[in-house]
Design an enzyme around this catalytic site. Structure first.
Site, short mmCIF file in Angstrom:
data_model
loop_
_atom_site.label_atom_id
_atom_site.label_comp_id
_atom_site.label_asym_id
_atom_site.label_seq_id
_atom_site.Cartn_x
_atom_site.Cartn_y
_atom_site.Cartn_z
N ASP A 67 -53.32 -8.55 -13.35
CA ASP A 67 -53.46 -9.61 -12.35
C ASP A 67 -53.15 -11.00 -12.92
OD1 ASP A 67 -55.71 -9.69 -13.97
OD2 ASP A 67 -57.10 -9.09 -12.42
N ASN A 136 -69.15 -7.72 -9.25
CA ASN A 136 -69.27 -7.18 -7.89
C ASN A 136 -68.54 -5.84 -7.75
OD1 ASN A 136 -66.59 -7.89 -7.94
ND2 ASN A 136 -66.71 -9.43 -6.32
N HIS A 138 -65.40 -5.22 -8.78
CA HIS A 138 -63.95 -5.28 -8.65
C HIS A 138 -63.23 -4.76 -9.90
CE1 HIS A 138 -63.55 -9.79 -10.06
NE2 HIS A 138 -63.30 -8.99 -11.07
N GLU A 143 -61.19 -7.12 -4.71
CA GLU A 143 -62.55 -7.48 -4.33
C GLU A 143 -63.14 -6.47 -3.34
OE1 GLU A 143 -63.75 -9.60 -6.15
OE2 GLU A 143 -63.11 -11.66 -5.83
C1 GLP Z 1 -61.92 -10.92 -13.90
C2 GLP Z 1 -60.60 -10.11 -13.96
C3 GLP Z 1 -60.87 -8.65 -14.13
C4 GLP Z 1 -61.95 -8.50 -15.17
C5 GLP Z 1 -63.25 -8.97 -14.60
C6 GLP Z 1 -64.41 -8.99 -15.59
O1 GLP Z 1 -62.06 -11.67 -12.76
N1 GLP Z 1 -59.73 -10.29 -12.87
O2 GLP Z 1 -59.67 -7.97 -14.47
O3 GLP Z 1 -62.10 -7.14 -15.53
O4 GLP Z 1 -63.11 -10.19 -13.92
O5 GLP Z 1 -64.36 -10.09 -16.42
P1 GLP Z 1 -65.22 -10.22 -17.72
O6 GLP Z 1 -64.68 -9.19 -18.67
O7 GLP Z 1 -65.00 -11.60 -18.21
O8 GLP Z 1 -66.63 -9.91 -17.35
#
Ligand code: GLP
Length: 244
Positions: A67, A136, A138, A143
């Site tokens: 992404d 959440n 995702h 989302e």
């Molecule tokens: C972000 C990314 C995800 C990631 C997630 C968790 O928003 N788009 O690909 O896995 O949130 O992030 P973190 O590893 O910082 O908890």
């Protein structure tokens, strides 16, 4: 789903890196799916270490990232283009033309999602896809919603994601409101998936993802239907899991 609980973040990162390293060593050319966020930083550190020790060669590796934020240029320090360059790409011998990250700055006439899907299709198959987990539920930036997304496209970020990610920006207003993300359908077409989860604040959602109902309200729960998923969590994130 195969679930591996490691003692801590370092062990979790090392185990995940070993799976990707094996994939790179076994095949002259291979396609990896990559993720951003704070979770995989240790994983990339391990891969770079193996490269520096002369154990890994990235010259036959192609990558597709999950992404990117809409509106952030690749030079922006919080863009996922920039993150990947800092964490992995500038430290290993990957060919620049083999690197793919969705474009967050294409003008409206161009469909960034369709372009990305076509690039993945022409590379063949993503052999191993790394995923982190949003608080959440995702995966990528898919989302919670009424339906699972099928292909790569634009996604409106929820308030909870904007809240969770504002720590990376100067203020909440600076967090982009949209992202381009591989769809759930795109992710599910990967041959093998590795879900990395660490820390207490992900423990409840990890239980829902792995043991709860499969629903688009918890996007990661769809992984229960994938035939080859390995969840690697640290003890804190794995606290509520049964049957590990
Ligand atoms: C972000 C990314 C995800 C990631 C997630 C968790 O928003 N788009 O690909 O896995 O949130 O992030 P973190 O590893 O910082 O908890």
């Amino acid at each position: 789903m195969k679930i591996i609980i490691e003692k801590n973040y370092e062990e979790m990162s090392r185990t995940a890196a070993m799976l990707f390293a094996a994939e790179i060593m076994e095949h002259e050319t291979t396609t990896l799916g990559l993720a951003t966020g704070s979770t995989p930083i240790g994983f990339y550190r391990e891969l770079v270490k193996l490269y520096r020790q002369g154990k890994l060669d990235f010259s036959g590796v192609s990558t597709f990232n999950l992404d990117e934020y809409v509106g952030l240029s690749p030079e922006h320090e919080q863009s996922y283009h920039y993150f990947m360059k800092e964490q992995l790409f500038e430290h290993v011998n990957i060919r620049p033309e083999n690197i793919h990250v969705p474009e967050g700055t294409l003008d409206l006439k161009q469909d960034a999602g369709a372009i990305y899907e076509e690039q993945i299709r022409s590379a063949g198959k993503i052999r191993i896809q790394l995923l982190g987990l949003g608080e959440n539920g995702h995966i990528g930036f898919n989302e919670p919603a009424d339906e699972f997304t099928k292909t790569t496209g634009k996604i409106l970020l929820t308030n909870s994601t904007i809240e969770a990610n504002k720590r990376f920006f100067e203020c909440r207003e600076d967090v982009p409101k949209e992202a381009v993300s591989m769809g759930i359908g795109t992710i599910m077409r990967a041959e093998k998936i590795v879900l990395l989860v660490n820390g207490k604040k992900k423990a409840k959602i990890l239980k829902e993802v792995t043991e709860g109902a499969v629903t688009a309200r918890v996007p990661g729960s769809i992984l229960q239907f994938h035939p080859n998923v390995i969840v690697i969590a640290d003890e804190e994130a794995g606290e509520y899991l049964t049957g590990v």
